[in-house]
Design a protein around this motif. Structure first.
Motif, PDB file in Angstrom:
ATOM      1  N   LEU A   1     -16.414  35.937   9.941  1.00  0.00           N
ATOM      2  CA  LEU A   1     -17.128  35.322  11.073  1.00  0.00           C
ATOM      3  C   LEU A   1     -17.205  33.805  10.904  1.00  0.00           C
ATOM      4  O   LEU A   1     -17.340  33.299   9.789  1.00  0.00           O
ATOM      5  N   PRO A   2     -17.156  33.067  12.031  1.00  0.00           N
ATOM      6  CA  PRO A   2     -17.390  31.633  11.967  1.00  0.00           C
ATOM      7  C   PRO A   2     -18.882  31.366  11.794  1.00  0.00           C
ATOM      8  O   PRO A   2     -19.682  32.307  11.657  1.00  0.00           O
ATOM      9  N   GLU A   3     -19.266  30.111  11.818  1.00  0.00           N
ATOM     10  CA  GLU A   3     -20.697  29.786  11.774  1.00  0.00           C
ATOM     11  C   GLU A   3     -21.375  30.383  13.004  1.00  0.00           C
ATOM     12  O   GLU A   3     -20.881  30.256  14.127  1.00  0.00           O
ATOM     13  N   ILE A   4     -22.496  31.029  12.767  1.00  0.00           N
ATOM     14  CA  ILE A   4     -23.165  31.755  13.859  1.00  0.00           C
ATOM     15  C   ILE A   4     -24.271  30.885  14.453  1.00  0.00           C
ATOM     16  O   ILE A   4     -25.186  30.456  13.724  1.00  0.00           O
ATOM     17  N   PRO A   5     -24.220  30.609  15.756  1.00  0.00           N
ATOM     18  CA  PRO A   5     -25.296  29.837  16.387  1.00  0.00           C
ATOM     19  C   PRO A   5     -26.640  30.546  16.226  1.00  0.00           C
ATOM     20  O   PRO A   5     -26.714  31.778  16.215  1.00  0.00           O
ATOM     21  N   ALA A   6     -27.702  29.770  16.120  1.00  0.00           N
ATOM     22  CA  ALA A   6     -29.034  30.362  15.925  1.00  0.00           C
ATOM     23  C   ALA A   6     -29.387  31.317  17.048  1.00  0.00           C
ATOM     24  O   ALA A   6     -30.013  32.362  16.817  1.00  0.00           O
TER      25      ALA A   6
ATOM     26  N   ALA B   1     -27.539  33.278  18.595  1.00  0.00           N
ATOM     27  CA  ALA B   1     -26.779  34.529  18.529  1.00  0.00           C
ATOM     28  C   ALA B   1     -27.057  35.316  17.260  1.00  0.00           C
ATOM     29  O   ALA B   1     -26.594  36.466  17.123  1.00  0.00           O
ATOM     30  N   GLN B   2     -27.831  34.718  16.337  1.00  0.00           N
ATOM     31  CA  GLN B   2     -28.001  35.316  15.016  1.00  0.00           C
ATOM     32  C   GLN B   2     -28.582  36.730  15.074  1.00  0.00           C
ATOM     33  O   GLN B   2     -28.084  37.651  14.397  1.00  0.00           O
ATOM     34  N   ALA B   3     -29.610  36.920  15.875  1.00  0.00           N
ATOM     35  CA  ALA B   3     -30.263  38.233  15.931  1.00  0.00           C
ATOM     36  C   ALA B   3     -29.308  39.313  16.437  1.00  0.00           C
ATOM     37  O   ALA B   3     -29.240  40.420  15.871  1.00  0.00           O
ATOM     38  N   GLU B   4     -28.556  38.972  17.494  1.00  0.00           N
ATOM     39  CA  GLU B   4     -27.637  39.971  18.054  1.00  0.00           C
ATOM     40  C   GLU B   4     -26.496  40.269  17.079  1.00  0.00           C
ATOM     41  O   GLU B   4     -26.082  41.431  16.931  1.00  0.00           O
ATOM     42  N   VAL B   5     -26.004  39.238  16.408  1.00  0.00           N
ATOM     43  CA  VAL B   5     -24.936  39.450  15.430  1.00  0.00           C
ATOM     44  C   VAL B   5     -25.444  40.306  14.264  1.00  0.00           C
ATOM     45  O   VAL B   5     -24.785  41.264  13.841  1.00  0.00           O
ATOM     46  N   ASP B   6     -26.631  39.984  13.757  1.00  0.00           N
ATOM     47  CA  ASP B   6     -27.203  40.772  12.652  1.00  0.00           C
ATOM     48  C   ASP B   6     -27.400  42.231  13.055  1.00  0.00           C
ATOM     49  O   ASP B   6     -27.158  43.153  12.261  1.00  0.00           O
ATOM     50  N   SER B   7     -27.840  42.419  14.295  1.00  0.00           N
ATOM     51  CA  SER B   7     -28.067  43.786  14.784  1.00  0.00           C
ATOM     52  C   SER B   7     -26.765  44.582  14.792  1.00  0.00           C
ATOM     53  O   SER B   7     -26.726  45.747  14.379  1.00  0.00           O
TER      54      SER B   7
ATOM     55  N   ALA C   1     -21.509  37.595  21.647  1.00  0.00           N
ATOM     56  CA  ALA C   1     -22.771  36.916  21.301  1.00  0.00           C
ATOM     57  C   ALA C   1     -22.511  35.502  20.796  1.00  0.00           C
ATOM     58  O   ALA C   1     -23.180  34.543  21.198  1.00  0.00           O
ATOM     59  N   ILE C   2     -21.538  35.342  19.925  1.00  0.00           N
ATOM     60  CA  ILE C   2     -21.208  34.004  19.408  1.00  0.00           C
ATOM     61  C   ILE C   2     -20.636  33.134  20.522  1.00  0.00           C
ATOM     62  O   ILE C   2     -20.941  31.938  20.635  1.00  0.00           O
ATOM     63  N   GLY C   3     -19.792  33.747  21.365  1.00  0.00           N
ATOM     64  CA  GLY C   3     -19.141  32.998  22.442  1.00  0.00           C
ATOM     65  C   GLY C   3     -20.078  32.440  23.484  1.00  0.00           C
ATOM     66  O   GLY C   3     -19.699  31.540  24.246  1.00  0.00           O
TER      67      GLY C   3
ATOM     68  N   ALA D   1     -22.687  30.657  22.867  1.00  0.00           N
ATOM     69  CA  ALA D   1     -23.240  29.367  22.428  1.00  0.00           C
ATOM     70  C   ALA D   1     -22.240  28.529  21.635  1.00  0.00           C
ATOM     71  O   ALA D   1     -22.559  27.397  21.257  1.00  0.00           O
ATOM     72  N   ALA D   2     -21.042  29.075  21.366  1.00  0.00           N
ATOM     73  CA  ALA D   2     -20.039  28.329  20.606  1.00  0.00           C
ATOM     74  C   ALA D   2     -18.671  28.891  20.969  1.00  0.00           C
ATOM     75  O   ALA D   2     -18.550  29.750  21.850  1.00  0.00           O
ATOM     76  N   GLU D   3     -17.648  28.409  20.266  1.00  0.00           N
ATOM     77  CA  GLU D   3     -16.319  28.933  20.536  1.00  0.00           C
ATOM     78  C   GLU D   3     -16.261  30.399  20.125  1.00  0.00           C
ATOM     79  O   GLU D   3     -16.648  30.771  19.010  1.00  0.00           O
ATOM     80  N   LYS D   4     -15.769  31.216  21.050  1.00  0.00           N
ATOM     81  CA  LYS D   4     -15.762  32.650  20.810  1.00  0.00           C
ATOM     82  C   LYS D   4     -14.665  33.028  19.806  1.00  0.00           C
ATOM     83  O   LYS D   4     -13.505  32.653  19.978  1.00  0.00           O
ATOM     84  N   PRO D   5     -15.007  33.749  18.756  1.00  0.00           N
ATOM     85  CA  PRO D   5     -13.965  34.212  17.826  1.00  0.00           C
ATOM     86  C   PRO D   5     -13.134  35.307  18.486  1.00  0.00           C
ATOM     87  O   PRO D   5     -13.632  36.082  19.305  1.00  0.00           O
ATOM     88  N   GLU D   6     -11.879  35.366  18.155  1.00  0.00           N
ATOM     89  CA  GLU D   6     -10.994  36.380  18.720  1.00  0.00           C
ATOM     90  C   GLU D   6     -10.359  37.181  17.577  1.00  0.00           C
ATOM     91  O   GLU D   6     -10.185  36.683  16.461  1.00  0.00           O
ATOM     92  N   GLY D   7     -10.012  38.411  17.869  1.00  0.00           N
ATOM     93  CA  GLY D   7      -9.250  39.218  16.918  1.00  0.00           C
ATOM     94  C   GLY D   7     -10.065  39.985  15.898  1.00  0.00           C
ATOM     95  O   GLY D   7      -9.510  40.545  14.943  1.00  0.00           O
ATOM     96  N   LEU D   8     -11.396  40.043  16.082  1.00  0.00           N
ATOM     97  CA  LEU D   8     -12.190  40.817  15.123  1.00  0.00           C
ATOM     98  C   LEU D   8     -11.843  42.310  15.174  1.00  0.00           C
ATOM     99  O   LEU D   8     -12.109  43.049  14.219  1.00  0.00           O
TER     100      LEU D   8
END
Length: 311
Positions: free
Chosen positions: A227-232, A234-240, A290-292, A294-301
């Motif tokens: 994962l890239p740096e996670i915006p604050a 989006a943190q809760a949704e990513v952790d979930s 979720a990351i996308g 507030a920041a650049e959306k990661p692709e290919g996960l």
């Protein structure tokens, strides 16, 4: 010039004729039973040929206006949803009579729902890139089986078996004499053979279960390190969703233990690893989204979705 037969000759003719009639009656009854059994068997086979069909909620009517830039991706996933249903219906036909009571749910309906969740998430994501993202399309993922045909087949086959057994018993009773004795001996021998087969099969099954006692474990690629740096925000949704990925693996490992010895050679892939991959795709898509926001959306996960079984 004809003479009257002596009395003892008359008695012998009568006895021989009576015995022949009894044996002939037994043969007729037995033949009828066999014919009935064949008929019932054919009826059961033709009934089993209709395993039912799978129906799923329509999706297009629940979509908002689709941005032009998302139209191609949305159309592709809508077509994929249709293909998934067709494949599931074909699998229903190809696997008639396989597995236990929950085979259709575990190996067909469950995996289909997971695949639909992943496709519906992709539709949400595609729309969300250019407009307000729709939420809750996952409610349209679950499908149902119209199993009336399959249930009727099971009942008819059972009834046919009982009906065939009853005339067979009547034939044995009616045949009498030497023919009945031979038929009875054959029946007893067949019953003994069946019992032996059943005992042997039970022993083999027990041996297989004991050999498969170590169900193995499922391992999946780690996600956090990719994962890239996670915006604050989006943190809760990513952790979930990261926690959900761990839960999914635990549940799959438990299912591995609970279903040891079930299904055929591809059971683990079709009923456990495949559905797990689809669930992981959906969770990974949610992390990207979720990351996308507030920041650049990661692709290919999604490349991290496939898991494997360690024996």
């Amino acid at each position: 010039m004809s003479r009257a037969l002596p009395k003892y000759h008359k008695r012998r003719v009568f006895m021989i004729g009576g015995a022949a009639a009894v044996v002939l009656s037994g043969a007729v009854i037995a033949g009828s039973a066999l014919a009935g059994e064949t008929s019932q068997s054919n009826d059961g086979a033709s009934a089993n040929a209709a395993p039912g069909t799978i129906s799923c909620p329509a999706v297009e009517g629940s979509l908002p206006e689709i941005p032009a830039s998302a139209q191609a991706e949305v159309d592709s996933n809508l077509a994929l949803l249709d293909t998934q249903i067709q494949e599931a219906n074909q699998r229903l036909v190809d696997t008639v009579g396989q597995g236990g009571a929950n085979f259709v749910q575990n190996a067909i309906l469950g995996p289909l729902e997971d695949k639909r969740v992943a496709a519906l998430n992709r539709i949400e994501t595609a729309i969300g890139r250019a407009a307000e993202k729709p939420e809750g399309l996952e409610a349209l993922a679950a499908c149902t089986l119209d199993a009336a045909g399959g249930a009727a087949a099971g009942e008819d086959a059972g009834a046919g078996g009982d009906a065939a057994a009853e005339p067979g018993g009547a034939a044995g009773d009616a045949a009498g004499g030497a023919a009945a004795g031979e038929a009875g001996d054959a029946g007893n021998a067949g019953g003994a053979a069946d019992a032996g087969d059943a005992a042997g099969g039970g022993a083999a099954d027990a041996g297989d279960a004991a050999g498969a006692g170590a169900a193995g474990t499922i391992s999946c690629p780690a996600v956090e390190g990719s994962l890239p740096e996670i915006p604050a925000s989006a943190q809760a949704e990513v952790d979930s969703n990261l926690a959900l990925l761990d839960t999914q693996i635990q549940e799959a490992n438990q299912r591995l233990v609970d279903t040891v010895g079930q299904g055929g050679a591809n059971f683990v892939q079709n009923a456990i690893l495949g559905p797990l991959e689809d669930k992981r795709v959906a969770a990974l898509n949610r992390i990207e989204t979720a990351i996308g926001r507030a920041a650049e959306k990661p692709e290919g996960l999604e490349a991290l979705a496939a898991c494997e079984l360690n024996q």
